[in-house]
Design a protein around this motif. Structure first.
Motif, short mmCIF file in Angstrom:
data_model
loop_
_atom_site.label_atom_id
_atom_site.label_comp_id
_atom_site.label_asym_id
_atom_site.label_seq_id
_atom_site.Cartn_x
_atom_site.Cartn_y
_atom_site.Cartn_z
N ASP A 266 0.64 -1.06 0.05
CA ASP A 266 0.17 -0.36 0.26
C ASP A 266 0.99 1.50 0.01
O ASP A 266 0.60 2.28 -0.91
CB ASP A 266 -1.06 -0.47 1.41
N ALA A 267 1.92 1.20 0.57
CA ALA A 267 2.15 2.30 0.79
C ALA A 267 3.62 2.08 1.96
O ALA A 267 4.02 0.81 2.62
CB ALA A 267 2.43 3.23 2.11
N ILE A 268 5.07 3.25 1.87
CA ILE A 268 6.36 2.93 2.68
C ILE A 268 5.71 3.83 3.77
O ILE A 268 5.87 5.32 3.27
CB ILE A 268 7.24 2.88 2.03
N VAL A 269 5.86 3.42 4.59
CA VAL A 269 5.59 4.69 5.97
C VAL A 269 6.71 4.81 6.71
O VAL A 269 7.67 3.94 7.15
CB VAL A 269 4.18 4.23 7.32
N PHE A 270 6.68 5.85 7.76
CA PHE A 270 7.67 6.24 8.86
C PHE A 270 7.94 5.00 9.89
O PHE A 270 6.72 4.68 10.27
CB PHE A 270 7.89 7.15 9.42
N ALA A 271 8.91 4.59 10.62
CA ALA A 271 9.37 4.26 11.33
C ALA A 271 10.67 3.99 11.91
O ALA A 271 11.86 4.46 11.66
CB ALA A 271 9.41 2.57 11.31
N ASP A 272 10.78 4.31 13.60
CA ASP A 272 12.27 4.51 14.04
C ASP A 272 12.67 3.43 14.54
O ASP A 272 11.44 2.02 15.06
CB ASP A 272 11.24 5.36 15.45
N ASP A 273 13.77 3.10 14.60
CA ASP A 273 14.31 1.91 15.16
C ASP A 273 13.97 1.27 16.73
O ASP A 273 13.52 -0.23 17.00
CB ASP A 273 16.08 2.01 15.42
N SER A 274 13.32 1.61 17.50
CA SER A 274 13.18 1.75 18.78
C SER A 274 11.71 1.01 18.55
O SER A 274 10.73 0.26 19.69
CB SER A 274 12.44 2.84 19.54
N ASP A 275 10.76 1.15 17.20
CA ASP A 275 9.50 0.20 16.65
C ASP A 275 10.10 -1.42 17.08
O ASP A 275 8.71 -2.23 16.84
CB ASP A 275 8.94 1.00 15.39
N PHE A 276 11.00 -1.75 16.59
CA PHE A 276 11.86 -3.04 16.45
C PHE A 276 12.10 -3.67 17.43
O PHE A 276 12.03 -4.73 17.88
CB PHE A 276 12.46 -2.91 15.63
N ASN A 277 11.70 -3.34 18.66
CA ASN A 277 12.02 -3.72 20.18
C ASN A 277 11.64 -4.88 20.33
O ASN A 277 11.99 -5.47 21.25
CB ASN A 277 11.83 -2.43 21.32
N SER A 278 10.03 -4.95 20.49
CA SER A 278 9.52 -6.00 20.90
C SER A 278 10.18 -7.24 19.88
O SER A 278 9.85 -8.36 20.19
CB SER A 278 7.77 -5.76 20.44
N PHE A 279 10.39 -7.30 18.80
CA PHE A 279 11.15 -8.31 17.86
C PHE A 279 12.43 -8.89 18.71
O PHE A 279 12.34 -9.90 18.81
CB PHE A 279 11.19 -8.24 16.81
N ARG A 280 13.02 -7.48 19.10
CA ARG A 280 14.20 -7.70 19.81
C ARG A 280 14.16 -8.53 20.52
O ARG A 280 15.25 -9.75 21.24
CB ARG A 280 14.93 -6.82 19.85
#
Length: 291
Positions: A266-280
């Protein structure tokens, strides 16, 4: 004789100048070319079709050549990541975490697909398999698409199994070339179960080849941030910002939307590195790695 010597020297200078110009242009062309790498969710032919319009759009907007680099498998893709052969890369969450920590790759954004900027892993089985719970998978053969480095099919699915009380020694691992092939292996009764992403069952590849009424989702995990786009630390910060701006605005442009649709986004949207913390946290739980 003096004239001949002068003429020879002049010709030599011209020849050297031509060499400098020719090789200079060649090196400049190489330097101006950016390499865009896409991780191998699908085979090379399909990946080329999906991302060629995307690459052309980005090249046109940036006013410079961009070469689409397609890897035949996860091992060859990861070799290129480790050796910093990509300027721009579309990868999975695990690959991004490693590249960000070890090689200082910069996050550009994440994909939005089917109206969502998150995804999760699932364990699927056939309804006629007699498997009704995670516990029933003890001693069974489970396939993961692309290996453990595939965040969708490896890490998240293995976390689901751990949460259900099954550690790796309690089932047999098998790895498919890609996540769609893992799902297909279950449907064709080649394995007992597969770990795939929840949106994989919505893909055209699966819908054309499988009767989903025969498939049961045995377990579904929590939602994690979707697939990232990232940029090598070699890329100049100003150029990196330009690439990011083009990616994040693609859905506002008719040509951009067409390229996104071809890639099933649909799109490419803004994300911050901290959004990956749960996956970390999931990565640490499954394999003890800190990213």
């Amino acid at each position: 004789m003096g004239f001949d010597m002068q003429e020879a020297l002049s010709l030599k200078r011209i020849f050297i100048l031509l060499l400098v110009c020719l090789f200079g242009v060649h090196f400049m062309a190489q330097e101006d070319t950016l390499v865009l790498g896409v991780f191998p969710q699908r085979n090379e032919e399909i990946t080329f079709k999906l991302y060629s319009p995307f690459t052309s759009y980005l090249s046109k907007k940036m006013g410079r050549n961009i070469r689409l680099d397609i890897s035949k498998d996860f091992d060859s893709f990861w070799y290129k990541m480790e050796n910093d052969l990509f300027d721009i890369v579309h990868c999975n969450g695990y690959q991004y975490l490693v590249a960000h920590k070890k090689y200082n790759f910069h996050l550009l954004g994440v994909i939005k697909r089917h109206g969502r900027t998150t995804m999760t892993g699932t364990i699927i089985v056939r309804k006629d398999s007699g498997i009704n719970s995670i516990a029933d998978l003890q001693g069974k053969e489970i396939v993961f698409g692309g290996g453990l480095e595939s965040s969708r099919c490896g890490i998240i699915a293995k976390k689901l199994l751990l949460d259900g009380g099954l550690s790796p020694q309690h089932y047999r691992n098998k790895f498919a070339l890609s996540p769609p092939n893992a799902a297909l292996a279950v449907y064709l009764q080649q394995v007992d179960a597969a770990g795939i992403s929840d949106d994989m069952l919505e893909s055209d590849f699966i819908l054309r080849r499988m009767d989903l009424s025969q498939i049961r989702v045995l377990a579904r995990g929590q939602q994690y941030i979707h697939l990232p786009w990232a940029c090598s630390n070699r890329v100049d910060p100003e150029l990196r910002a330009s690439i990011q701006a083009i990616l994040l605005s693609m859905n506002e442009n008719p040509e951009g939307r067409e390229a996104l649709n071809t890639a099933n986004y649909d799109a490419i949207v803004f994300a911050d590195d901290s959004d990956f913390n749960s996956f970390r946290e999931a990565v640490f739980q499954v394999n003890g790695e800190h990213y």
